[in-house]
Design a protein around this motif. Structure first.
Motif, PDB file in Angstrom:
ATOM      1  N   ARG A 122      -1.303  -8.474  -3.567  1.00 37.04           N
ATOM      2  CA  ARG A 122      -1.013  -7.199  -4.597  1.00 37.04           C
ATOM      3  C   ARG A 122      -2.364  -6.506  -5.057  1.00 37.04           C
ATOM      4  N   GLU A 123      -3.351  -7.240  -5.178  1.00 39.75           N
ATOM      5  CA  GLU A 123      -4.523  -6.580  -5.751  1.00 39.75           C
ATOM      6  C   GLU A 123      -5.237  -5.729  -4.506  1.00 39.75           C
ATOM      7  N   GLN A 124      -5.230  -6.177  -3.276  1.00 39.38           N
ATOM      8  CA  GLN A 124      -5.775  -5.455  -2.232  1.00 39.38           C
ATOM      9  C   GLN A 124      -4.699  -4.076  -1.998  1.00 39.38           C
ATOM     10  N   GLU A 169       2.812   1.411  -3.585  1.00 36.80           N
ATOM     11  CA  GLU A 169       2.091   2.045  -4.558  1.00 36.80           C
ATOM     12  C   GLU A 169       1.556   3.242  -4.383  1.00 36.80           C
ATOM     13  N   MET A 177       6.905  -6.114  -8.857  1.00 36.50           N
ATOM     14  CA  MET A 177       5.605  -5.460  -9.241  1.00 36.50           C
ATOM     15  C   MET A 177       5.611  -4.663 -10.502  1.00 36.50           C
ATOM     16  N   VAL A 237      -2.977  -2.340  -4.220  1.00 39.03           N
ATOM     17  CA  VAL A 237      -3.431  -1.481  -5.138  1.00 39.03           C
ATOM     18  C   VAL A 237      -4.571  -0.784  -4.897  1.00 39.03           C
ATOM     19  N   ARG A 238      -5.702  -1.749  -4.460  1.00 43.32           N
ATOM     20  CA  ARG A 238      -6.956  -0.762  -4.105  1.00 43.32           C
ATOM     21  C   ARG A 238      -7.058   0.112  -2.708  1.00 43.32           C
ATOM     22  N   THR A 256       0.763  -1.243  -0.040  1.00 41.74           N
ATOM     23  CA  THR A 256      -0.004   0.148   0.117  1.00 41.74           C
ATOM     24  C   THR A 256       0.800   1.141  -0.050  1.00 41.74           C
ATOM     25  N   GLU A 258      -5.280   3.311  -4.092  1.00 45.99           N
ATOM     26  CA  GLU A 258      -6.066   4.074  -4.617  1.00 45.99           C
ATOM     27  C   GLU A 258      -7.077   4.669  -3.960  1.00 45.99           C
ATOM     28  N   ASP A 265       2.805 -11.571  -3.616  1.00 46.15           N
ATOM     29  CA  ASP A 265       1.683 -11.740  -4.657  1.00 46.15           C
ATOM     30  C   ASP A 265       0.253 -12.109  -4.112  1.00 46.15           C
TER      31      ASP A 265
END
Length: 834
Positions: free
Chosen positions: A716-718, A536, A569, A720-721, A533, A724, A713
């Motif tokens: 990763r998606e969490q 990113e 990443m 990025v969210r 987090t 954002e 890995d």
């Protein structure tokens, strides 16, 4: 027989004065400018001498200078020694004065430093001297300047030197120091008139004074004598058989410690050298191949060792020789052995060509001639012209071991070639050892700045070289640790700053190690999410290629994890440095200059592990705002966890266990907390730290990194969210609320502490209180679970009460014992016990 009688009878040269014959012998030069050579028996240049005798001669002179100038005048002085003979002598004078800055002139060119002065020694075989201080301010002080030479004959070299130095920086007082003062009345008067013309006071000190009577035709007679003796006079007798091969011995010379005074040597350097000498000498002793109680001739007696410096490199070899002599001296007492185990002598090579004659009435009995091995190419790359160097009174002296000490710039093929110094010495002793000290490389200028170079693993830290560049200096060989209670008392009494010493490294027991492993297993994924987090967020707001500058040492593992996230990443190879920040002292200004010289300051992102009450966040902002030249840096740190609501950029605001807070150096690359102490860190130095190599068996630094990276890995998606969502927040919701600071003030008042620096909020800071400080009590938010298991275990081990409370924005708060300042009382008014 006096080792000058041969020359005195044939040349008519006689020194006259009390004590001169105890200090001097005579020889003939192979030099058309001067016929005779005054050979000092206590200088350690041409005549091997006990190292303690050599050092004591200079130290005694230094004490006399201190008496002359007084304590204040001596403390404000700078000492300058003349190359090549007085480099060690001048250094010892500086030591005898109580430790003052020292510089010696040099004839070595190609060092990359612009001279601040140059002068001529007109009678010398090599005439030109350069003054090359790494910091020109070394010669820009207003205190007395002390000039040191081995002998004062005409005073011409002193006048040339004073003229050059006074033109650069006039001053009111000079002192000239020599082993012997041989000026006649006319030369004394001439130097006094010269000093008066400068408007300065000049004093002269020497161990012995007198004159040398010379016949009018001394030069012609000297040339005739040299010619009559022939070119092969004094040829060194050689041992039969092949020469003994030289064997390298590493002594562990500390990184960053100058090898001598060519570019300046400060009191902080002297203290580091004092600290490491015993260990270095012990390594040399271990390397000696010596049959018990038998020397090389097969006779009983001590092993005879010569420590041989190389030309201007005299002081470091002398100090090594002194320590060898000290460690192997015969112990005192009626039952002690009658003789020492080693007989140590010291001398150095030289540029001076001297006639050698094997006669007891002559001072130079044998000579070794060999090619120079320290010549630098010309600026255009042209190889240097060959030159000869010499070593006297070594062959035929029955040395069992010769230890050659040189610097890395002189560790060239010429040193090792057939006919080179090592080869020639191999014919003089059955054992030749070589120890090479790293040549002091002057810092390169960027504008007015001088910048040291970063440290990297594995030479400093157990991290991989590309993980982090440490903008620190290595103080591993300095004794900085003090008992926790002793440090706490000094800090709270105002007599010391916490950054001037280090706590003794806490080594957790097996139970605590198991707790760390369990905590890491349980929190690795949460840590990975926070790393993702915050990384990113930084890339989105400070990209595309931010420069990570983690605040050592808690921020360093976080910076490494952020760098690894960006590489895995996004394929980005982000520069990553570790810099020191000290509460009450600010950011390391030299580190900031380094960052500004190599990167756009606007790209630099400061990284920390977590926030407590926000003291370091405020320190960062204040440090950058206080200096206009640093305003390009952004005072908005990125942190993994921000439970105190002190920053805009964070991975989370949860107050949870970050396992790297559980341990000290063993989870931080084996690097200590940073150190800032005036006698160790100069204005152009990085702050310091230690590398605890000896703790390698307990190191879990890479285990910590690998455990978190293994979860990248999965989160990763969490991540990025979450990043954002964080960047989309209105500024009012991103901005710090400083809720933690207000809570600390309330706790300080409620417990009658008074000093908010003794209140350490959050799991990370509470852990550090239990590991480093003298804890008083722990406040824990009621219902906190496994995140506090390690805190409760540490508190139990140290006998510290844990109080459960509901009114706490953090999971826990650690209170440092305030007893040292006020005989502390708690909230109930009862006195706290020691």
């Amino acid at each position: 027989m006096w080792p000058g009688e041969w020359v005195a009878r044939r040349l008519g040269v006689r020194p006259e004065g009390e004590g001169l014959r105890d200090l001097l012998g005579l020889a003939l030069r192979r030099n058309p400018k001067r016929a005779h050579l005054l050979v000092s028996t206590v200088l350690g240049k041409h005549v091997p001498q006990r190292p303690s005798v050599v050092r004591d001669s200079g130290v005694r002179l230094g004490r006399r200078v201190r008496e002359l100038l007084g304590e204040d005048g001596a403390a404000r002085s700078t000492v300058v020694g003349f190359a090549e003979t007085a480099t060690a002598l001048g250094h010892c004078v500086a030591d005898g004065m109580g430790g003052v800055p020292f510089l010696h002139s040099t004839r070595r060119r190609g060092t990359g430093v612009e001279p601040v002065g140059r002068f001529e020694e007109e009678h010398s075989h090599a005439t030109s001297h350069l003054l090359l201080p790494e910091d020109p301010a070394l010669l820009g002080t207003d205190g007395p300047l002390v000039l040191v030479d081995d002998e004062l004959s005409t005073g011409r070299t002193v006048r040339n030197t004073l003229a050059a130095l006074h033109a650069v920086h006039p001053r009111e007082r000079y002192v000239v120091v020599a082993l012997v003062d041989l000026r006649g009345a006319a030369e004394v008067e001439e130097l006094e008139k010269f000093a008066a013309g400068l408007g300065a006071r000049l004093d002269v000190l020497a161990l012995a004074s007198g004159t040398v009577r010379l016949p009018d035709d001394v030069l012609e007679r000297g040339r005739e004598l040299v010619a009559a003796c022939g070119p092969e006079a004094g040829a060194a007798p050689e041992r039969a058989g092949a020469p003994a091969p030289a064997r390298r011995v590493a002594t562990g010379w500390p990184a960053g410690l100058p090898d001598g005074g060519r570019h300046g040597f400060h009191p902080r350097h002297a203290r580091r050298l004092d600290a490491v000498l015993p260990g270095m000498a012990a390594q040399l002793l271990d390397a000696l191949d010596r049959p018990a109680d038998t020397n090389t001739d097969g006779a009983g007696g001590p092993h005879r060792v010569l420590v041989l410096g190389t030309e201007e490199l005299m002081y470091a070899p002398l100090r090594l020789a002194c320590e060898l002599e000290r460690q192997t001296a015969a112990p005192a007492g009626p039952s002690a052995p009658a003789a020492p185990s080693l007989e140590v002598r010291f001398s150095t090579t030289t540029r001076s060509p001297v006639l050698a004659l094997d006669d007891p009435g002559y001072a130079i009995r044998s000579a070794l001639t060999f090619p120079a091995h320290d010549l630098a190419p010309a600026p255009d790359g042209t190889p240097p012209a060959p030159e000869q160097r010499y070593a006297y009174n070594i062959a035929g002296q029955g040395f069992d071991t010769i230890v050659v000490v040189t610097d890395s710039a002189a560790d060239t093929p010429q040193l090792h070639a057939p006919g080179g110094l090592l080869d020639r010495l191999g014919h003089c002793a059955p054992q030749v050892l070589l120890t090479v000290l790293p040549t002091r490389v002057p810092r390169q200028r960027r504008g007015a700045d001088r910048l040291p170079q970063p440290l990297r693993g594995p030479a400093f830290s157990s991290y991989a070289p590309d993980d982090v560049a440490w903008l620190l200096q290595d103080l591993s060989d300095v004794d900085l640790e003090a008992p926790t209670e002793e440090r706490e008392e000094a800090i709270q009494a105002g007599g010391a700053h916490y950054a001037e010493s280090l706590p003794v490294e806490y080594q957790p027991d097996e139970e605590y190690q198991r707790l760390f492993r369990a905590a890491l297993d349980g929190s690795a994924e949460r840590l990975a999410l926070a790393v993702g987090t915050v990384t990113e967020t930084v890339l989105a707001e400070r990209g595309p290629r931010p420069v990570l500058a983690s605040l050592a040492r808690a921020g360093t593992p976080v910076g490494i994890l952020m760098r690894r996230w960006a590489r895995r990443m996004h394929g980005l190879d982000l520069p990553h440095y570790a810099v020191s920040i000290v509460r009450g002292r600010g950011l390391d200004p030299t580190a900031l200059r380094y960052l500004a010289a190599h990167h756009d300051p606007a790209d630099v992102v400061f990284v920390d592990g977590w926030t407590g009450k926000g003291a370091i966040t405020r320190e960062l902002a204040d440090a950058l705002a206080a200096h206009p030249e640093h305003r390009g840096f952004v005072p908005d740190p990125a942190v993994l966890a921000d439970p105190g609501s002190c920053v805009r950029t964070r991975g989370t605001r949860e107050d949870f266990l970050i396992p790297s807070a559980c341990l000290n150096s063993t989870v931080s690359g084996l690097v200590s907390r940073t150190v800032l102490r005036a006698d160790l860190v100069g204005p152009d130095d990085f702050h310091g730290a230690k590398f605890y190599r000896e703790l390698a068996g307990s190191d879990v630094s890479r285990d910590f990194l690998d455990a978190v990276c293994a979860r990248f890995d999965a989160v990763r998606e969490q991540a990025v969210r979450d990043a954002e969502a964080l960047t989309a927040l209105p500024e009012a919701e991103r901005a710090p609320t400083w809720e933690g600071w207000r809570a600390v003030e309330r706790i300080s008042d409620a417990y009658g502490i008074g000093d908010i620096n003794l209140v350490k909020p959050g799991v990370g800071e509470t852990t550090r209180v239990l590991l480093r400080r003298v804890p008083w009590r722990i406040l824990a938010r009621r219902g906190s679970g496994a995140d506090l298991d390690h805190v409760r275990l540490l508190a139990q081990q140290r006998g510290v009460p844990v109080e459960e409370t509901d009114d706490l924005p953090y999971t826990c708060v650690g209170l440092v014992h305030p007893r040292y300042t006020r005989g502390a009382t708690g909230a109930d008014g009862k006195a706290a016990h020691r």
